[in-house]
Design an enzyme around this catalytic site. Structure first.
Site, PDB file in Angstrom:
ATOM      1  N   ASP A  99       0.836  -1.205   0.000  1.00 45.14           N
ATOM      2  CA  ASP A  99       0.000   0.000   0.000  1.00 45.14           C
ATOM      3  C   ASP A  99       0.870   1.254   0.000  1.00 45.14           C
ATOM      4  O   ASP A  99       1.972   1.247   0.547  1.00 45.14           O
ATOM      5  CB  ASP A  99      -0.904  -0.027   1.253  1.00 45.14           C
ATOM      6  CG  ASP A  99      -2.072   0.942   1.135  1.00 45.14           C
ATOM      7  OD1 ASP A  99      -2.286   1.503   0.035  1.00 45.14           O
ATOM      8  OD2 ASP A  99      -2.751   1.147   2.144  1.00 45.14           O
ATOM      9  N   ASN A 116     -10.732  -2.916  -6.011  1.00 45.95           N
ATOM     10  CA  ASN A 116      -9.992  -1.998  -6.895  1.00 45.95           C
ATOM     11  C   ASN A 116     -10.656  -1.818  -8.256  1.00 45.95           C
ATOM     12  O   ASN A 116     -10.354  -0.867  -8.977  1.00 45.95           O
ATOM     13  CB  ASN A 116      -8.540  -2.487  -7.110  1.00 45.95           C
ATOM     14  CG  ASN A 116      -7.652  -2.310  -5.882  1.00 45.95           C
ATOM     15  OD1 ASN A 116      -6.665  -3.019  -5.716  1.00 45.95           O
ATOM     16  ND2 ASN A 116      -7.986  -1.355  -5.032  1.00 45.95           N
TER      17      ASN A 116
HETATM   18  C1  FPP Z   1      -2.029   0.213  -3.281  1.00 42.35           C
HETATM   19  O1  FPP Z   1      -1.556   1.536  -3.360  1.00 42.35           O
HETATM   20  C2  FPP Z   1      -1.526  -0.556  -4.397  1.00 42.35           C
HETATM   21  C3  FPP Z   1      -2.324  -1.119  -5.360  1.00 42.35           C
HETATM   22  C4  FPP Z   1      -3.781  -0.985  -5.357  1.00 42.35           C
HETATM   23  C5  FPP Z   1      -1.753  -1.869  -6.484  1.00 42.35           C
HETATM   24  C6  FPP Z   1      -0.487  -2.606  -6.236  1.00 42.35           C
HETATM   25  C7  FPP Z   1       0.245  -2.638  -7.505  1.00 42.35           C
HETATM   26  C8  FPP Z   1       1.583  -2.615  -7.642  1.00 42.35           C
HETATM   27  C9  FPP Z   1       2.484  -2.701  -6.499  1.00 42.35           C
HETATM   28  C10 FPP Z   1       2.249  -2.485  -8.972  1.00 42.35           C
HETATM   29  C11 FPP Z   1       1.955  -3.540  -9.981  1.00 42.35           C
HETATM   30  C12 FPP Z   1       1.971  -4.927  -9.471  1.00 42.35           C
HETATM   31  C13 FPP Z   1       2.646  -5.956 -10.028  1.00 42.35           C
HETATM   32  C14 FPP Z   1       2.479  -7.316  -9.486  1.00 42.35           C
HETATM   33  C15 FPP Z   1       3.552  -5.797 -11.159  1.00 42.35           C
HETATM   34  P1  FPP Z   1      -2.620   2.695  -3.482  1.00 42.35           P
HETATM   35  O2  FPP Z   1      -2.780   3.020  -4.918  1.00 42.35           O
HETATM   36  O3  FPP Z   1      -3.886   2.332  -2.792  1.00 42.35           O
HETATM   37  O4  FPP Z   1      -1.865   3.835  -2.710  1.00 42.35           O
HETATM   38  P2  FPP Z   1      -2.540   5.011  -1.852  1.00 42.35           P
HETATM   39  O5  FPP Z   1      -3.343   4.358  -0.751  1.00 42.35           O
HETATM   40  O6  FPP Z   1      -1.364   5.771  -1.333  1.00 42.35           O
HETATM   41  O7  FPP Z   1      -3.382   5.812  -2.806  1.00 42.35           O
END
Ligand code: FPP
Length: 247
Positions: free
Chosen positions: A21, A69
């Site tokens: 996250d 998501n």
């Molecule tokens: C949460 O951060 C992260 C996600 C919803 C997606 C995770 C994806 C990756 C790490 C990159 C791609 C994955 C792979 C396997 C290549 P957020 O967007 O909720 O962050 P925030 O809470 O700060 O907005």
């Protein structure tokens, strides 16, 4: 009983699960678009996979895209799927070379056909990997997984193929997406949020939890080492008493 206790005392870190996250906040702090945070997040995935192989962790589960998501802006959903495809293309050969097996959990039928095909291809090409299993949770939600399992079980029971009187926790777990894997020993969540957010609800019943303020794109070998050091100092009792464990 003594067998159970031996298992507990000897429990090394076999399965690590991570809620990655903070990509969005990482980008915001730098006045960059959210995609830049996800791109750095993908880099962190590659780093942590390598680090887990070095540390001889057998299973690594990453929460890459939740069933919730799907509600994000379409442009962000598309960007995340694009990053996933890029990751599969760029890492497939490396995974084979390093003996990493890729497996996917979640409702994969909701994913686009091209993503489903790329995942099936990567799973097939890495099937012989026996160094570490990388479990990508995609279109995954713990409640959704439990509900799908319950429906499958009910169908089997209606068809007369399953005796509900024989059901127990172990049998139920065979209907989950994670039926082939042990439960996570340690669950890490980055970015300062202190919740499970529908990840591996059934499987984390006795997992140790570790929360860190570090944002996922900044999470690396040092931060992983800190989490593992904390885990190693925990006493896992699985409902037993301290005295039983010390016996
Ligand atoms: C949460 O951060 C992260 C996600 C919803 C997606 C995770 C994806 C990756 C790490 C990159 C791609 C994955 C792979 C396997 C290549 P957020 O967007 O909720 O962050 P925030 O809470 O700060 O907005």
């Amino acid at each position: 009983m003594s067998e159970i206790i031996t298992d507990i005392v000897d429990s090394p870190l076999q399965h690590l699960a991570i809620i990655m996250d903070g990509n969005g906040r990482w980008a915001k702090q730098r006045k960059l678009p959210r995609l830049a945070g996800h791109q750095q997040g993908a880099e962190a995935v590659t780093r942590i996979v390598d680090e887990c192989v070095k540390r001889k962790i057998r299973y690594l589960s990453l929460f890459a895209f939740s069933s919730e998501n799907w509600g994000r802006p379409q442009s962000e959903v598309d960007a995340l799927m694009g990053l996933l495809l890029q990751f599969l293309v760029s890492q497939q050969q490396q995974m084979v070379a390093k003996g990493i097996r890729l497996q996917v959990i979640g409702d994969r039928l909701r994913l686009s056909e091209s993503v489903q095909l790329a995942l099936a291809d990567a799973e097939k090409k890495t099937v012989a990997g026996n160094t570490m299993t990388l479990i990508l949770a995609l279109s995954y939600g713990g409640r959704d997984e439990i509900m799908r399992a319950a429906k499958q079980m009910a169908q089997r029971a209606i068809a007369g193929e399953l005796d509900i009187n024989q059901l127990n926790n172990e049998k139920f777990a065979t209907f989950l997406d994670t039926s082939e894997f042990p439960d996570p020993d340690l669950l890490i969540r980055t970015s300062g949020e202190v919740r499970i957010s529908n990840f591996l609800l059934w499987q984390t019943a006795y997992s140790e939890l570790y929360f860190t303020d570090v944002l996922w794109p900044d999470f690396g070998a040092v931060e992983l080492g800190n989490a593992i050091d904390v885990y190693m100092c925990r006493q896992r009792r699985f409902g037993l008493t301290n005295e039983q464990l010390e016996e």
